[in-house]
Design a protein around this motif. Structure first.
Motif, mmCIF file in Angstrom:
data_model
loop_
_atom_site.group_PDB
_atom_site.id
_atom_site.type_symbol
_atom_site.label_atom_id
_atom_site.label_comp_id
_atom_site.label_asym_id
_atom_site.label_seq_id
_atom_site.Cartn_x
_atom_site.Cartn_y
_atom_site.Cartn_z
ATOM 1 N N ILE A 187 0.845 -1.200 0.000
ATOM 2 C CA ILE A 187 0.000 0.000 0.000
ATOM 3 C C ILE A 187 0.877 1.245 0.000
ATOM 4 O O ILE A 187 0.626 2.222 -0.730
ATOM 5 N N ASP A 188 1.921 1.234 0.811
ATOM 6 C CA ASP A 188 2.848 2.364 0.883
ATOM 7 C C ASP A 188 3.476 2.626 -0.483
ATOM 8 O O ASP A 188 3.602 3.768 -0.934
ATOM 9 N N ARG A 189 3.856 1.561 -1.153
ATOM 10 C CA ARG A 189 4.512 1.701 -2.455
ATOM 11 C C ARG A 189 3.567 2.285 -3.503
ATOM 12 O O ARG A 189 3.925 3.210 -4.245
ATOM 13 N N TYR A 190 2.344 1.765 -3.576
ATOM 14 C CA TYR A 190 1.379 2.284 -4.543
ATOM 15 C C TYR A 190 0.956 3.705 -4.198
ATOM 16 O O TYR A 190 0.701 4.529 -5.090
ATOM 17 N N ALA A 191 0.860 4.008 -2.918
ATOM 18 C CA ALA A 191 0.405 5.336 -2.484
ATOM 19 C C ALA A 191 1.354 6.446 -2.921
ATOM 20 O O ALA A 191 0.927 7.592 -3.130
ATOM 21 N N LYS A 192 2.622 6.121 -3.054
ATOM 22 C CA LYS A 192 3.604 7.137 -3.462
ATOM 23 C C LYS A 192 3.315 7.688 -4.850
ATOM 24 O O LYS A 192 3.748 8.793 -5.193
ATOM 25 N N GLU A 193 2.576 6.925 -5.654
ATOM 26 C CA GLU A 193 2.254 7.364 -7.015
ATOM 27 C C GLU A 193 0.801 7.810 -7.133
ATOM 28 O O GLU A 193 0.313 8.058 -8.236
ATOM 29 N N GLY A 194 0.103 7.915 -5.989
ATOM 30 C CA GLY A 194 -1.298 8.307 -6.019
ATOM 31 C C GLY A 194 -1.537 9.670 -5.397
ATOM 32 O O GLY A 194 -0.622 10.310 -4.863
ATOM 33 N N ASP A 195 -2.791 10.107 -5.440
ATOM 34 C CA ASP A 195 -3.198 11.401 -4.887
ATOM 35 C C ASP A 195 -3.920 11.163 -3.555
ATOM 36 O O ASP A 195 -5.029 10.607 -3.536
ATOM 37 N N PRO A 196 -3.335 11.588 -2.443
ATOM 38 C CA PRO A 196 -3.952 11.341 -1.131
ATOM 39 C C PRO A 196 -5.248 12.105 -0.909
ATOM 40 O O PRO A 196 -5.995 11.793 0.018
ATOM 41 N N SER A 197 -5.519 13.089 -1.735
ATOM 42 C CA SER A 197 -6.758 13.861 -1.593
ATOM 43 C C SER A 197 -7.799 13.497 -2.651
ATOM 44 O O SER A 197 -8.832 14.158 -2.773
ATOM 45 N N ALA A 198 -7.537 12.446 -3.412
ATOM 46 C CA ALA A 198 -8.435 12.070 -4.504
ATOM 47 C C ALA A 198 -9.789 11.602 -3.995
ATOM 48 O O ALA A 198 -10.827 11.876 -4.616
ATOM 49 N N ILE A 199 -9.808 10.900 -2.868
ATOM 50 C CA ILE A 199 -11.054 10.329 -2.332
ATOM 51 C C ILE A 199 -11.164 10.700 -0.860
ATOM 52 O O ILE A 199 -10.223 10.500 -0.091
ATOM 53 N N ALA A 234 -19.980 -0.849 -11.396
ATOM 54 C CA ALA A 234 -20.318 0.069 -12.490
ATOM 55 C C ALA A 234 -19.470 -0.183 -13.731
ATOM 56 O O ALA A 234 -19.620 0.515 -14.746
ATOM 57 N N GLY A 235 -18.581 -1.166 -13.638
ATOM 58 C CA GLY A 235 -17.731 -1.491 -14.777
ATOM 59 C C GLY A 235 -16.603 -0.507 -14.976
ATOM 60 O O GLY A 235 -16.010 -0.446 -16.058
ATOM 61 N N GLU A 236 -16.288 0.264 -13.945
ATOM 62 C CA GLU A 236 -15.226 1.264 -14.042
ATOM 63 C C GLU A 236 -13.919 0.711 -13.477
ATOM 64 O O GLU A 236 -13.914 -0.153 -12.598
ATOM 65 N N GLU A 237 -12.830 1.239 -13.975
ATOM 66 C CA GLU A 237 -11.516 0.832 -13.493
ATOM 67 C C GLU A 237 -11.245 1.461 -12.122
ATOM 68 O O GLU A 237 -11.519 2.639 -11.895
ATOM 69 N N VAL A 238 -10.729 0.678 -11.202
ATOM 70 C CA VAL A 238 -10.406 1.177 -9.858
ATOM 71 C C VAL A 238 -9.034 1.848 -9.901
ATOM 72 O O VAL A 238 -8.038 1.217 -10.280
ATOM 73 N N PRO A 239 -8.963 3.122 -9.529
ATOM 74 C CA PRO A 239 -7.659 3.817 -9.507
ATOM 75 C C PRO A 239 -6.857 3.376 -8.282
ATOM 76 O O PRO A 239 -6.880 4.027 -7.232
ATOM 77 N N VAL A 240 -6.173 2.272 -8.422
ATOM 78 C CA VAL A 240 -5.521 1.629 -7.277
ATOM 79 C C VAL A 240 -4.594 2.579 -6.529
ATOM 80 O O VAL A 240 -4.601 2.628 -5.294
ATOM 81 N N ARG A 241 -3.812 3.344 -7.245
ATOM 82 C CA ARG A 241 -2.838 4.227 -6.588
ATOM 83 C C ARG A 241 -3.529 5.339 -5.793
ATOM 84 O O ARG A 241 -3.107 5.687 -4.689
ATOM 85 N N ASP A 242 -4.588 5.891 -6.346
ATOM 86 C CA ASP A 242 -5.325 6.937 -5.624
ATOM 87 C C ASP A 242 -6.052 6.367 -4.408
ATOM 88 O O ASP A 242 -6.124 7.006 -3.353
ATOM 89 N N VAL A 243 -6.596 5.163 -4.555
ATOM 90 C CA VAL A 243 -7.258 4.519 -3.420
ATOM 91 C C VAL A 243 -6.247 4.252 -2.318
ATOM 92 O O VAL A 243 -6.494 4.535 -1.133
ATOM 93 N N ALA A 244 -5.078 3.716 -2.692
ATOM 94 C CA ALA A 244 -4.042 3.429 -1.701
ATOM 95 C C ALA A 244 -3.594 4.694 -0.986
ATOM 96 O O ALA A 244 -3.460 4.725 0.245
ATOM 97 N N ALA A 245 -3.390 5.766 -1.753
ATOM 98 C CA ALA A 245 -2.920 7.017 -1.168
ATOM 99 C C ALA A 245 -3.973 7.647 -0.263
ATOM 100 O O ALA A 245 -3.662 8.148 0.824
#
Length: 367
Positions: A187-199, A234-245
């Protein structure tokens, strides 16, 4: 030569067979045998598998630690072991081994508390703990705020999780995201490439009427899982990095906010963070920012000393010896729910009355 106690520590509370050797506050060896790969296919730690792994790894890991430290078993001043809390079967392996070595070598035995050991390990990196010390311990099994005026005898709980521990929540969200086990590092690794304020995920127990120092991550875990399920439905792609962050930010926001508040309320100018989740990069950064803003000195051991290890047990054992705390008796047993208010499990003085001769060098008893 030095008068500082030379102590070997054994840690088997979960899936790490840890053996550490310290002299005073100097780390000489930190040997670890991990069974994490054996648990990965189950998505979590299996107690019976952990116990068997400890049995197989114990003697080789002790021998490796002694060799790394450049000492012999006869040189030791004491044997320390995690007596609890933890997995009962795993703890019993460590306690049994420690009792056998202590008796055979004629050395005092110290059964110590896993959580207090996580605090004491910081002495190996940053020197003697200030008294009092506020400690935030976060791992797969624990999320606690503790205040200690004497790590060998006085540890007071300020707050704790009322449901999932922080590390447990990381594991569960990683599983929902199909990222594997253990969840914290990935989770830490993926979060580094995501937006912590996305969700905007919820912050548990932060309302005006909620317990000030307690934690809750079950609601957060459920909110994240439902958000992911809705996307997939909903058939949408999960933004894994944004979710992790975003998930990670929700966790560390609450942890650091409550820890800093506890320091302010108690007038403590030091905060120590320990436990496996203390290796999380975002937790370290946010804790440093908030501590600096509040005039609090932050102490966090290097990541290897944050996860379960024998060095932390040896560090607390050495402190017990240095402060002349009573050793444990031979009827020491594992206590899976040992309270943090018991930094060690004392016993009768007869443990010090073991023959001064090394039993390995004594004539074998007649059977």
């Amino acid at each position: 030569m030095t008068d500082e106690p030379l102590v070997l520590g054994i840690e088997t509370s979960c899936d790490e067979t840890g053996v550490g050797i310290v002299r005073g506050t100097t780390l000489l060896a930190d040997a670890i045998a991990s069974s994490v790969d054996e648990h990965a296919r189950f998505g979590g730690v299996v107690p019976e598998v952990a116990s068997r792994a400890h049995l197989e790894a114990m003697v080789p890991t002790i021998e490796r630690a002694l060799k790394e430290a450049g000492v012999t078993a006869k040189d030791l001043d004491g044997i320390a072991v995690t007596a609890g809390p933890g997995l009962a079967g795993a703890l019993l392996v460590g306690v049994s081994a420690a009792k056998a070595y202590a008796y055979a070598l004629g050395k005092p035995l110290y059964g110590v508390n896993h959580l207090a050991s996580h605090i004491c390990v910081d002495q190996l990196e940053h020197g003697a703990l200030p008294e009092p010390t506020m400690a935030l311990l976060v791992s797969g099994g624990h999320s606690s705020l503790l205040l200690s005026s004497d790590i060998t005898s006085d540890v007071r709980p300020m707050g704790a999780t009322i449901d999932d521990a922080a590390g447990e929540a990381f594991d569960k969200i990683a599983r929902v995201l199909n990222l594997g086990f253990p969840g914290g590092p990935v989770i830490d690794r993926y979060a580094k490439e995501g937006d912590p304020s996305a969700i905007a995920f919820p912050r548990g127990l932060t309302g005006p009427r909620d317990p000030v120092y307690d934690f809750s991550f079950s609601g957060l875990k459920t909110a994240v899982a439902r958000w992911i399920e809705a996307k997939r439905a909903a058939g949408e792609e999960v933004p894994v990095r944004d979710v992790a962050a975003s998930f990670q930010e929700a966790v560390v926001d609450v942890l650091t906010r409550k820890a800093v508040r506890a320091c302010k309320d108690e007038g403590v100018d030091h905060l120590m963070i320990g436990g496996g989740v203390a290796a999380n990069s975002r937790l370290r950064v946010l804790a440093q920012e908030r501590c600096e803003a509040a005039g609090i000195r932050l102490r966090v051991p290097r990541p290897k000393l944050c996860t379960d290890n024998g060095a932390m047990v040896a560090a607390l054992g050495a402190e017990m010896v240095a402060r002349n705390r009573p050793a444990s008796s031979w009827d020491l047993s594992a206590d899976s729910s040992l309270p943090v208010t018991d930094p060690h499990v004392p016993g009768h003085d007869h443990v010090h009355e073991v023959s001064k001769d090394n039993l390995y060098s004594s004539p074998a008893p007649r059977l």
